[in-house]
Design an enzyme around this catalytic site. Sequence first.
Site, PDB file in Angstrom:
ATOM      1  CD  GLU A 189     -12.640   1.168   3.651  1.00  0.00           C
ATOM      2  OE1 GLU A 189     -11.954   1.012   2.629  1.00  0.00           O
ATOM      3  OE2 GLU A 189     -12.926   0.243   4.416  1.00  0.00           O
ATOM      4  CG  ASN A 222      -1.802  -1.172   1.311  1.00  0.00           C
ATOM      5  OD1 ASN A 222      -2.330  -1.633   0.307  1.00  0.00           O
ATOM      6  ND2 ASN A 222      -1.978  -1.701   2.505  1.00  0.00           N
ATOM      7  CG  HIS A 257     -10.181  -1.677   7.368  1.00  0.00           C
ATOM      8  ND1 HIS A 257      -9.723  -1.666   8.663  1.00  0.00           N
ATOM      9  CD2 HIS A 257      -9.230  -2.296   6.627  1.00  0.00           C
ATOM     10  CE1 HIS A 257      -8.528  -2.247   8.700  1.00  0.00           C
ATOM     11  NE2 HIS A 257      -8.206  -2.630   7.480  1.00  0.00           N
ATOM     12  CE  LYS A 280      -3.635   0.725   4.705  1.00  0.00           C
ATOM     13  NZ  LYS A 280      -4.874   0.676   5.438  1.00  0.00           N
ATOM     14  CG  ASP A 303     -10.703   4.765   6.905  1.00  0.00           C
ATOM     15  OD1 ASP A 303      -9.655   5.366   6.598  1.00  0.00           O
ATOM     16  OD2 ASP A 303     -10.699   3.610   7.398  1.00  0.00           O
ATOM     17  CB  SER A 346      -9.042  -1.378   1.772  1.00  0.00           C
ATOM     18  OG  SER A 346      -9.959  -2.241   2.409  1.00  0.00           O
ATOM     19  CG  HIS A 358      -6.611   2.075   0.834  1.00  0.00           C
ATOM     20  ND1 HIS A 358      -5.481   1.310   0.687  1.00  0.00           N
ATOM     21  CD2 HIS A 358      -7.342   1.486   1.809  1.00  0.00           C
ATOM     22  CE1 HIS A 358      -5.541   0.283   1.517  1.00  0.00           C
ATOM     23  NE2 HIS A 358      -6.660   0.372   2.214  1.00  0.00           N
TER      24      HIS A 358
END
Length: 397
Positions: A183, A48, A134, A246, A212, A187, A215
């Site tokens: 998110e 990542n 997640h 990440k 979130d 992910s 990523h």
Amino acid sequence: MRSFEQELARRLQALEDAQLRRHVREIGSSAGTRIVVEGRELLNFSSNDYLGLATHPKVKAAAAEAAARYGAGSGASRLICGSLKPHHQLEEFLAAFKGTEAALVFSTGYATALGTIPALLSKDDIVVIDKLVHASIVDAAKLSGAKLRVFAHNDTEDLEAILRWCDQQRTGTSSIKIVVVTESLFSMDGDFAPLKQIVALKEKYGAWLMVDEAHATGLFGEGRRGLCEHESVSDAVEIQMGTLGKAVGSAGGYIAGSRVLIDYLVNKARSFIFSTAPPPSVSAAAQAGLEVIRSRDGAGLAATLHSRVAHFIQSSGFSLPPVMSPILPYIVGAESAALALAAKLLEQGVFVPAIRYPTVARNTARLRITFSAAHSVKDIEQLAHLLAGAEAQPKDK
Ligand SMILES: *Cc1c(COP(=O)(O)O)cnc(C)c1O
């Protein structure tokens, strides 16, 4: 064996039988685009570290300097004597980077979610999460004791139906709090949340929103602050979360938001209060990573990453999702098929992990391909070539 070990051995065997047993693999190198596994060098498509910052000279130097100056460990929690200068500098930098009043750093992203959601909600409240968020968010939602409602992945109609239901619960007792959590870049599927629509809904129903950006931080938006910036919704998101392990190249998690939110979390987030502060080297490295991201070099790295993804989609010839996401799920279905395909690539010197239940739903086992700005065009072509020659073909979700 004692009965304790017998019982655990039996459970492990059940995982083995279902092709779900996991093992850790020792990597004898840094985790860049080339990794050394059991003495063999492999081309790596599993990290990542999307911009290659984990091994960037400035980031490594910042870690080394902070360790030399402040020591290897922080010595105590942030509220005792562990709140060192690198933590404060990183939080100031993060707030400026995200364009918020304040920011708070946690040891990991997992601890960020686990501290934040239970701090905000209790048993009379409702937490509404996307089906594919997640594990850290799922666990945090459960830990909060609030009622948990799950909406179908990226399905705003389903979200609205749930918010309408939430609204009904509220009649009479207006003190019930509702938090929607999603998110921004998912992910395991590499797709984007419809943030503008989610913001409209949370405003319509008087809910709070937590996004979130684990990523997406460092990759999207003009300032590379994340997808909220790209979608111009940052100011409408009460709780912006992200990770530092990440694209940022270090480790840790953060919440960015209003001063009052951060002051509140300092008092109420148990994973912040009852845990030793991150090592100063880790916070200094995270700040250095963010400094690169914010610079012209960071813009160049993000552009390179996006062009590598585009090149893969073009040269692989598969109908992969047409998004500029650094995460591409190559879904093959059966657990065994995903493992076999990953094993075949490994034989040919390429490491792409098979992702299985419970990380993803049963029978959606996949290769999770992640790209880095540090991959060369040749690396990308090698992967595309090997996948084209593989028997397992990707299937639609
Ligand atoms: C990785 C990840 C986390 C956890 O962050 P860590 O720093 O690895 O603990 C949280 N949320 C999402 C979406 C993630 O991908």
